[in-house]
Design an enzyme around this catalytic site. Structure first.
Site, PDB file in Angstrom:
ATOM      1  N   CYS A 125       8.038  -6.940  -1.206  1.00  0.00           N
ATOM      2  CA  CYS A 125       8.371  -6.240  -2.457  1.00  0.00           C
ATOM      3  C   CYS A 125       9.245  -4.999  -2.233  1.00  0.00           C
ATOM      4  O   CYS A 125      10.275  -4.826  -2.892  1.00  0.00           O
ATOM      5  CB  CYS A 125       7.101  -5.867  -3.204  1.00  0.00           C
ATOM      6  SG  CYS A 125       5.884  -5.016  -2.184  1.00  0.00           S
ATOM      7  N   HIS A 234       7.071   0.399  -7.317  1.00  0.00           N
ATOM      8  CA  HIS A 234       7.281   1.137  -6.078  1.00  0.00           C
ATOM      9  C   HIS A 234       8.520   2.015  -6.223  1.00  0.00           C
ATOM     10  O   HIS A 234       9.502   1.635  -6.865  1.00  0.00           O
ATOM     11  CB  HIS A 234       7.538   0.175  -4.916  1.00  0.00           C
ATOM     12  CG  HIS A 234       6.340  -0.631  -4.504  1.00  0.00           C
ATOM     13  ND1 HIS A 234       5.065  -0.388  -4.955  1.00  0.00           N
ATOM     14  CD2 HIS A 234       6.244  -1.683  -3.641  1.00  0.00           C
ATOM     15  CE1 HIS A 234       4.233  -1.257  -4.390  1.00  0.00           C
ATOM     16  NE2 HIS A 234       4.917  -2.054  -3.598  1.00  0.00           N
TER      17      HIS A 234
END
EC number: 1.2.1.11
Lengths: 327, 327
Positions: A125, A234
């Site tokens: 990710c 994130h």
């Protein structure tokens, strides 16, 4: 066409289901999970789909599968899928570095999809978010080195990570399930286990996977991965050193035109990427672009980026690969 | 001996009071604040001290002052203190870069205290924490360049910042008082205002103040400052490039012996710095020390450090300077 989601009840599996639904993906869906989730019912395009227990015969009638299980389990069911010639897009890290398995971000290396032998891997990710943010800059300036510090959301550790932050935000004394320490009002500079160099598994991924995706074996990455008390998306503070001299104005124009990116870069007016803003959508926001005043050669640039790690960092990227496969 | 705390009711002023009390500092205390706080009563070494309103005559009977007000107000009262030959340790950034004003971290450049002309400046909080963490390494390897991404606690924005996180952790829809955006479950890559290079005031401080404290005008710093939803203690992910080749084992030994530092570096056993652990104490925790694999020359090292920015990053550092002054 029959498509299976393997690990359909986890955070990524559920997001895969939602992404397929949003894109109105025309298929019969099979939802596979552990015995514990057998019988749960989810809706897909107006029809109920009952979760089935994953077993050797699950793939007998399946054309494509989206994998959203941990490495150990993935290694177990992958032969069952392959025996049935199912083409799998797998989100685990189990096969990402296998030379026979393409590792794909569709905005960057879609041409690698065609090289598959029944299995395509979905990258990590944090790696997807960084590489989408940097891809245009890499084309123009040729990135040699990335120095990255991450601010990673708790949902990266799955449903338990979300629960820990929910619980501890109300009562910090409630013990963590997903993390080694309290995560609310704290941060933890560990994601994954450490090797003898003191580097965590997560910290190795951006270099190893970045080299494969960009087809650049010389790419160097210094990465520090940190879990922060944020539910989703994130963030990454990144310095790049390039072969070419960089220009801030041009870099901003490049990012604005980079596929999958949104330029959010007017800091004087409070415009910069923030994880709340990138949550539950598919684009990577990029901003705080500036010259690195600590590199006197003028070849270094600083950027800050945020992206939804369950969508673009996992489920959306896998579904995008699937769409290209099906085409 | 009479000592004044100017801005005694703010987060830093209150911590100064507590630090003096803990150290059982023998003095008469004068607590100065705005009209709003006049009459509030605090205890010092068993006696009640009533807060007085700061005015021109506040310093008539004062020997030393600890300044904990914002720049504008500090510039206003500083002449009143100087007229009375009060020696001031000031926590604002108003005079830090003035060549006539020593900028001091007592573990690093205590000898600069003697060069004062009635005013000594206390450095920026993130700068103090980083420089204490790196001081031993700088002596051994001579640091040329620092690349730093911060994870800064809300209390760095004062009592209002703490309140924002408290409120929004329960109800994210409660508007921020201290920040431009929601801070709970979010982060904000802005601390201070931006210049035309896209660099914030906070991001300039580590280079400008670091050069002065280490007496190294060639020090280069690349800094990204980010506010995170943590009450207290700043964390910093730092890469250093050095003149000498680095060695991880030796670097760990150096940090363990560096004044003001605690080595917390056994990541395989879950030992690394975390802000919860450094809260409400005076030492800087340093760990995650490893070779920067992206610098093939072997001259770069990565560290992660945390420190209580209201204590060592502000109040404690000022009180340590005061102790040396009084001696």
């Amino acid at each position: 066409m029959k498509i299976a989601i393997v690990g359909a009840t986890g955070a990524v599996g559920q997001q895969m289901l939602q992404c397929l639904e949003e894109r109105n993906f025309d298929c019969d869906l099979k939802l596979l999970a552990s015995a514990r989730s057998k019988g749960k019912v989810f809706s897909y395009r107006g029809k109920d789909v009952v979760v089935e227990e994953l077993n050797e015969h699950s793939f007998d009638d399946v054309d494509y599968a989206l994998g959203a299980t941990e490495n150990d389990l993935t290694k177990k069911w992958m032969p069952w899928a392959q025996k049935n010639n199912v083409i799998v897009v797998d989100n685990s890290s189990a096969f990402r570095l296998d030379p026979d398995v393409p590792l794909v971000i569709p905005e960057i290396n879609p041409e690698d999809i065609a090289k598959n032998h029944g299995l395509i891997a979905n990258p990590n990710c944090a790696t997807i978010i960084a590489l989408v943010a940097l891809n245009g800059l890499n084309k123009r300036y040729k990135i040699k080195r990335i120095i990255c510090s991450t601010y990673q959301a708790v949902s990266g550790a799955g449903v338990k990570g979300i629960k820990d932050l929910e619980n501890q935000s109300k009562d910090p004394s409630i013990p963590s399930q997903a993390f080694q320490y309290q995560i609310a009002y704290n941060l933890i500079p560990q994601i994954g286990s450490f090797d003898d160099l003191g580097i965590s598994k997560e910290e190795w991924k951006m270099q190893n996977e970045g080299r494969k995706i960009w087809h650049n074996d010389d790419l160097l990455v210094n990465c520090t991965c940190v879990r922060v008390p944020i539910y989703r998306s994130h963030s990454e503070s990144i310095t790049i050193e390039c072969e070419e001299e960089v220009d801030v104005k041009e870099a901003q124009e490049i990012v604005a035109k980079t596929e999958g990116c949104v330029l959010k870069d007017d800091p004087k007016n409070g415009i910069y990427p923030m994880p709340l803003d990138t949550t539950n959508q598919d684009l990577v926001y990029v901003g705080r672009i500036r010259k690195d005043i600590s590199d006197l050669t003028g070849h270094s640039l600083i950027v800050f980026c945020c992206g939804d790690q369950i969508r673009k960092g996992a489920a959306t990227n896998a579904v995008q690969i699937l769409e290209k496969l099906v085409k």
